[in-house]
Design an enzyme around this catalytic site. Structure first.
Site, PDB file in Angstrom:
ATOM      1  N   HIS A  19     -40.683 -98.350  12.209  1.00 19.93           N
ATOM      2  CA  HIS A  19     -40.180 -97.160  11.495  1.00 19.93           C
ATOM      3  C   HIS A  19     -40.482 -95.864  12.244  1.00 19.93           C
ATOM      4  O   HIS A  19     -39.669 -94.945  12.251  1.00 19.93           O
ATOM      5  CB  HIS A  19     -40.780 -97.072  10.089  1.00 19.93           C
ATOM      6  CG  HIS A  19     -40.419 -98.218   9.213  1.00 19.93           C
ATOM      7  ND1 HIS A  19     -41.153 -99.380   9.188  1.00 19.93           N
ATOM      8  CD2 HIS A  19     -39.388 -98.394   8.355  1.00 19.93           C
ATOM      9  CE1 HIS A  19     -40.601-100.224   8.332  1.00 19.93           C
ATOM     10  NE2 HIS A  19     -39.517 -99.662   7.822  1.00 19.93           N
ATOM     11  N   GLU A  75     -48.366 -97.990  10.375  1.00 21.31           N
ATOM     12  CA  GLU A  75     -47.889 -98.118  11.755  1.00 21.31           C
ATOM     13  C   GLU A  75     -48.759 -97.321  12.728  1.00 21.31           C
ATOM     14  O   GLU A  75     -49.001 -97.754  13.857  1.00 21.31           O
ATOM     15  CB  GLU A  75     -46.402 -97.744  11.822  1.00 21.31           C
ATOM     16  CG  GLU A  75     -45.554 -98.746  11.015  1.00 21.31           C
ATOM     17  CD  GLU A  75     -44.058 -98.645  11.232  1.00 21.31           C
ATOM     18  OE1 GLU A  75     -43.597 -97.713  11.936  1.00 21.31           O
ATOM     19  OE2 GLU A  75     -43.336 -99.514  10.693  1.00 21.31           O
ATOM     20  N   ARG A  94     -43.474 -81.868 -15.393  1.00 20.59           N
ATOM     21  CA  ARG A  94     -42.561 -80.727 -15.305  1.00 20.59           C
ATOM     22  C   ARG A  94     -41.406 -80.949 -16.280  1.00 20.59           C
ATOM     23  O   ARG A  94     -40.750 -81.995 -16.245  1.00 20.59           O
ATOM     24  CB  ARG A  94     -41.999 -80.589 -13.886  1.00 20.59           C
ATOM     25  CG  ARG A  94     -42.929 -79.910 -12.933  1.00 20.59           C
ATOM     26  CD  ARG A  94     -42.216 -79.534 -11.641  1.00 20.59           C
ATOM     27  NE  ARG A  94     -42.969 -78.540 -10.909  1.00 20.59           N
ATOM     28  CZ  ARG A  94     -43.935 -78.835 -10.040  1.00 20.59           C
ATOM     29  NH1 ARG A  94     -44.245 -80.069  -9.782  1.00 20.59           N
ATOM     30  NH2 ARG A  94     -44.569 -77.848  -9.423  1.00 20.59           N
ATOM     31  N   ARG A 116     -49.552 -73.468 -11.588  1.00 16.68           N
ATOM     32  CA  ARG A 116     -48.762 -73.943 -12.738  1.00 16.68           C
ATOM     33  C   ARG A 116     -49.244 -73.335 -14.057  1.00 16.68           C
ATOM     34  O   ARG A 116     -48.557 -73.451 -15.059  1.00 16.68           O
ATOM     35  CB  ARG A 116     -48.832 -75.478 -12.807  1.00 16.68           C
ATOM     36  CG  ARG A 116     -48.323 -76.227 -11.572  1.00 16.68           C
ATOM     37  CD  ARG A 116     -46.828 -76.462 -11.599  1.00 16.68           C
ATOM     38  NE  ARG A 116     -46.347 -77.054 -12.825  1.00 16.68           N
ATOM     39  CZ  ARG A 116     -46.388 -78.364 -13.135  1.00 16.68           C
ATOM     40  NH1 ARG A 116     -46.895 -79.216 -12.255  1.00 16.68           N
ATOM     41  NH2 ARG A 116     -45.919 -78.813 -14.282  1.00 16.68           N
TER      42      ARG A 116
HETATM   43  N1  URA Z   1     -46.152 -80.049  -4.174  1.00 17.40           N
HETATM   44  C1  URA Z   1     -46.314 -80.768  -5.306  1.00 17.40           C
HETATM   45  O1  URA Z   1     -46.339 -81.991  -5.275  1.00 17.40           O
HETATM   46  N2  URA Z   1     -46.402 -80.095  -6.475  1.00 17.40           N
HETATM   47  C2  URA Z   1     -46.339 -78.765  -6.553  1.00 17.40           C
HETATM   48  O2  URA Z   1     -46.415 -78.210  -7.647  1.00 17.40           O
HETATM   49  C3  URA Z   1     -46.184 -78.025  -5.360  1.00 17.40           C
HETATM   50  C4  URA Z   1     -46.099 -78.704  -4.170  1.00 17.40           C
END
Ligand code: URA
Length: 257
Positions: A8, A85, A173, A228
């Protein structure tokens, strides 16, 4: 004797010139940028030695020692192939250099997170070890990354990361196509916050589990691109500073390994 080549990554042992260390961004377009930065700081030659699918590899030199930069693509399954790998070719130290969403209030975009261990919300690592097996970073890499952050004066946080195979439901999310998060993941962000998990990303549980099961060294540094607890949208400025700081610290850590 027949040379070892891997499918790969499209690489053979002779291409990597005895490299023992690899830096692992997700994005193939980050690979030459990191390689250029290595060249700027260390002066050696850099060379693109392979690019197949999501796997792009540059050979670089740090203090005259060969070091690889290889992209893993996003998530556990593609990352597991890269680690397998590279290990077959003789690499023994694996440092993921990525981006992340913070979930604790005090962490700011542009800060970096040095992962000590990951909550295994991925699938690939469960093919290597049962879920009771911990995804822990190698102490020498954690220490080197801390030294790198101190040296570069980048604000850093050290702790546990939640590592999910999905960006949307696994990271709870709701701004997805369906706006639905399956019951399994509803309320999980609040739970990880209560349990002092610092951030979400998508590859560290695979990197840390696989490297531990192989007896190799694994670690992860992530640049924060969003908090977040404040908002969901990732801005270009936050992305640029998170990415740049993670690379800065990762490169500074190499002298301590
Ligand atoms: N990468 C992720 O996996 N989550 C995020 O909120 C930002 C970057």
């Amino acid at each position: 004797m027949k040379e070892i080549c891997v499918y790969h990554l499209n690489l053979c042992k002779s291409h990597i010139k005895g490299s023992k260390i690899v830096l692992l961004p997700g994005d193939p377009f980050r690979v030459p940028e990191i390689a250029e930065e290595i060249k700027k700081q260390n002066g050696g030659e850099i060379k693109e030695i392979a690019w197949k699918r999501e796997y792009r590899t540059f050979l670089c030199y740090v203090n005259k020692k060969p070091v690889l930069v290889t992209s893993t693509g996003i998530g556990g399954s593609s990352t597991s192939i890269a680690i397998e790998e590279l290990a077959m070719l003789g690499v023994r130290t694996f440092i993921r250099v990525g981006t992340t969403g913070a979930i604790q209030k005090h962490i700011k975009p542009g800060d970096v997170i040095i992962t000590t261990g990951s909550v295994r919300l991925d699938g690939a690592s469960t093919h290597y070890a049962p879920i009771e097996y911990p995804a822990v970073a190698h102490n020498e890499i954690v220490n080197a990354l801390i030294e790198g952050a101190k040296k570069t004066k980048v604000k850093y946080h050290v702790g546990i990361t939640a590592s999910s195979d999905t960006f949307y439901p696994g990271q709870e999310r709701y701004d997805s196509f369906t706006k639905y998060v399956p019951k399994r993941f509803q309320g999980t962000m609040a739970e990880w916050q209560k349990l002092f998990v610092l951030n979400y990303e998508m590859e560290s549980s695979t990197v840390l589990t696989l490297t531990s099961t192989m007896g190799h060294r694994g670690g992860c540094i992530s640049g924060v691109v969003v908090n977040r607890t404040v908002k969901e949208k990732i801005t270009k400025e936050a992305l640029m500073s998170g990415e740049a700081n993670a690379v800065k610290v990762a490169l500074a850590s190499l002298e301590f390994l």
